[in-house]
Design a protein around this motif. Structure first.
Motif, PDB file in Angstrom:
ATOM      1  N   ILE A  88       0.690  -1.343   0.220  1.00 25.77           N
ATOM      2  CA  ILE A  88       0.292  -0.119   0.113  1.00 25.77           C
ATOM      3  C   ILE A  88       0.659   1.178   0.088  1.00 25.77           C
ATOM      4  O   ILE A  88       0.065   1.989  -0.669  1.00 25.77           O
ATOM      5  CB  ILE A  88      -1.130   0.111   2.011  1.00 25.77           C
ATOM      6  CG1 ILE A  88      -1.797  -0.763   1.056  1.00 25.77           C
ATOM      7  CG2 ILE A  88      -1.581   1.554   1.809  1.00 25.77           C
ATOM      8  CD1 ILE A  88      -3.060  -1.069   0.091  1.00 25.77           C
ATOM      9  N   ILE A  89       2.512   1.255   0.814  1.00 29.75           N
ATOM     10  CA  ILE A  89       2.935   3.019   1.004  1.00 29.75           C
ATOM     11  C   ILE A  89       3.240   2.544  -0.532  1.00 29.75           C
ATOM     12  O   ILE A  89       3.445   3.799  -1.026  1.00 29.75           O
ATOM     13  CB  ILE A  89       3.733   2.271   2.028  1.00 29.75           C
ATOM     14  CG1 ILE A  89       2.586   2.163   3.005  1.00 29.75           C
ATOM     15  CG2 ILE A  89       5.221   3.266   2.330  1.00 29.75           C
ATOM     16  CD1 ILE A  89       3.871   1.919   4.642  1.00 29.75           C
ATOM     17  N   VAL A  90       4.295   1.633  -0.807  1.00 28.99           N
ATOM     18  CA  VAL A  90       4.874   2.008  -2.522  1.00 28.99           C
ATOM     19  C   VAL A  90       3.659   2.114  -3.311  1.00 28.99           C
ATOM     20  O   VAL A  90       4.386   3.527  -4.545  1.00 28.99           O
ATOM     21  CB  VAL A  90       5.870   0.497  -2.756  1.00 28.99           C
ATOM     22  CG1 VAL A  90       5.935   0.524  -4.297  1.00 28.99           C
ATOM     23  CG2 VAL A  90       6.828  -0.429  -1.493  1.00 28.99           C
ATOM     24  N   ILE A  91       2.520   1.236  -3.501  1.00 31.83           N
ATOM     25  CA  ILE A  91       1.969   1.918  -4.825  1.00 31.83           C
ATOM     26  C   ILE A  91       1.170   3.696  -4.568  1.00 31.83           C
ATOM     27  O   ILE A  91       0.882   4.101  -5.592  1.00 31.83           O
ATOM     28  CB  ILE A  91       1.075   0.618  -5.059  1.00 31.83           C
ATOM     29  CG1 ILE A  91       0.101   0.927  -4.194  1.00 31.83           C
ATOM     30  CG2 ILE A  91       1.277  -0.534  -5.223  1.00 31.83           C
ATOM     31  CD1 ILE A  91      -1.208  -0.591  -4.057  1.00 31.83           C
ATOM     32  N   SER A  92       1.218   3.983  -3.475  1.00 31.76           N
ATOM     33  CA  SER A  92       0.255   5.119  -2.687  1.00 31.76           C
ATOM     34  C   SER A  92       1.371   6.348  -3.233  1.00 31.76           C
ATOM     35  O   SER A  92       1.110   6.867  -3.673  1.00 31.76           O
ATOM     36  CB  SER A  92       0.010   5.122  -2.001  1.00 31.76           C
ATOM     37  OG  SER A  92       0.721   5.115  -0.411  1.00 31.76           O
ATOM     38  N   ASN A  93       2.738   5.746  -3.329  1.00 29.04           N
ATOM     39  CA  ASN A  93       3.622   6.217  -3.478  1.00 29.04           C
ATOM     40  C   ASN A  93       3.588   7.069  -5.234  1.00 29.04           C
ATOM     41  O   ASN A  93       4.730   7.821  -6.329  1.00 29.04           O
ATOM     42  CB  ASN A  93       5.088   6.557  -2.811  1.00 29.04           C
ATOM     43  CG  ASN A  93       4.582   7.409  -1.308  1.00 29.04           C
ATOM     44  OD1 ASN A  93       4.746   8.311  -1.539  1.00 29.04           O
ATOM     45  ND2 ASN A  93       4.040   6.189  -0.744  1.00 29.04           N
ATOM     46  N   ILE A  94       4.169   5.390  -5.949  1.00 26.94           N
ATOM     47  CA  ILE A  94       4.759   6.037  -7.253  1.00 26.94           C
ATOM     48  C   ILE A  94       3.660   5.429  -8.799  1.00 26.94           C
ATOM     49  O   ILE A  94       4.100   6.118  -9.283  1.00 26.94           O
ATOM     50  CB  ILE A  94       5.586   4.069  -7.789  1.00 26.94           C
ATOM     51  CG1 ILE A  94       4.698   2.944  -7.568  1.00 26.94           C
ATOM     52  CG2 ILE A  94       6.980   3.939  -6.119  1.00 26.94           C
ATOM     53  CD1 ILE A  94       4.856   1.784  -7.542  1.00 26.94           C
ATOM     54  N   ASP A  95       2.250   5.302  -7.607  1.00 29.92           N
ATOM     55  CA  ASP A  95       1.484   5.627  -8.738  1.00 29.92           C
ATOM     56  C   ASP A  95       0.557   7.011  -9.241  1.00 29.92           C
ATOM     57  O   ASP A  95       0.473   6.998  -8.169  1.00 29.92           O
ATOM     58  CB  ASP A  95      -0.084   4.412  -8.754  1.00 29.92           C
ATOM     59  CG  ASP A  95      -1.075   4.119 -10.037  1.00 29.92           C
ATOM     60  OD1 ASP A  95      -0.330   4.765 -10.936  1.00 29.92           O
ATOM     61  OD2 ASP A  95      -1.856   2.765 -10.258  1.00 29.92           O
TER      62      ASP A  95
END
Length: 311
Positions: free
Chosen positions: A12-19
């Protein structure tokens, strides 16, 4: 469960930052919620897992201080963060024209800073006031982590002020946050009922369904903790201590484990983002493999030409 919990929240943390599609206030706060869940779980579970395989189940004094500080900060910050997320949903549905102006990136960063500052300041006070007490009797904590009530029960000092401040902080914070959340969703329901189309109503409710579920799970565990059976007369021993452990498991493992699933199973945007990232990663791997094959082929040709040249 710990591995699944960590994996889900980190995704959740990764995709909310890179997408770019998820660069909205709702997913910004969701990323903060996942990070709080990571802190809450990591501060307690690894030491418990280590003690499963140890004959002497111990934690150092400084480890106990750090554990209590991180856990208390994460729990206190989560109260305010869930409240901010409900206000975000209220503005998105009830005041959509001014939503982007009010919930600008600068405003979101400021509100997140307030949440984290409050959590760490509250935790600093509770942790410092707890470890200023005298512990002159037993040093055995009947729990799987250093929780404030369990340490107060072991102290031979007067803990009445600590207990009073702890109760006032938890009750005031919990009640005020619950009132804000309840009020936000009351206005949301009234606004949604005015929508004529059934599709519009479903779309509005679907944007709030995940957050409502997380709030019910969070406050449900707290209600379960406060409405204790009468056997919990002595929290440090007996059935009361076992009950406290069961309630703590809900806060430290079950809720952080379920939150990523709640926000991904019914959320098409998150599912699409995750699938796009996975497909993109697969394409990158195929592209890299093709490049390596070309390099290997070129190297073999060059080696063969050099060999023939020497002969």
């Amino acid at each position: 469960m710990y591995v699944v919990c960590m994996t889900g929240n980190l995704i959740i943390i990764v995709i909310s930052n890179i997408d770019p599609a998820l660069n909205t206030p709702m997913y910004f706060f969701l990323g903060n919620l996942s990070f709080l869940d990571v802190l809450c779980t990591t501060s307690t579970i690894p030491n418990m897992l280590a003690n499963f395989f140890s004959k002497h189940k111990v934690i150092t004094f400084h480890g106990c201080v750090i554990q209590m500080f991180i856990f208390t900060a994460a729990m206190d910050a989560e109260f305010l963060l869930l409240t901010l997320m409900s206000i975000d949903r209220y503005l998105a549905i009830c005041n959509p024209l001014r939503y982007k102006t009010i919930m600008s990136k600068k405003s979101c960063y400021f509100m997140a800073a307030v949440v984290w500052t409050f959590g760490f300041c509250s935790s600093t006070y509770h942790t410092s006031s707890t470890f200023r007490l005298s512990f002159c009797s037993s040093n055995k904590i009947n729990h799987f982590f250093c929780e404030i009530p369990q340490l107060l029960a072991l102290s031979c000092s007067d803990t009445s002020i600590n207990e009073l401040v702890l109760i006032v902080t938890d009750v005031v914070l919990g009640v005020f946050c619950f009132i804000f959340i309840f009020g936000s969703y009351l206005f949301i329901i009234l606004a949604v009922l005015k929508i004529r189309s059934a599709d519009g109503k479903m779309k509005a409710f679907s944007t709030c369904a995940s957050h409502i579920t997380v709030v019910l799970l969070f406050y449900g565990t707290l209600i379960f903790a406060y409405f204790k059976p009468s056997t919990d007369a002595k929290p440090a021993t007996g059935q009361g201590a076992n009950y406290n452990k069961e309630v703590a498991i809900l806060n430290t493992v079950v809720a952080p484990l379920l939150n990523p699933f709640i926000y991904t199973i019914r959320n098409q945007t998150v599912r699409k983002s995750l699938s796009d990232i996975l497909l993109f990663t697969r394409k990158q791997k195929n592209h890299m493999f093709q490049k390596l094959c070309k390099i290997r082929k070129a190297w073999l040709l060059a080696y063969s030409a050099c060999k023939n040249g020497r002969h």
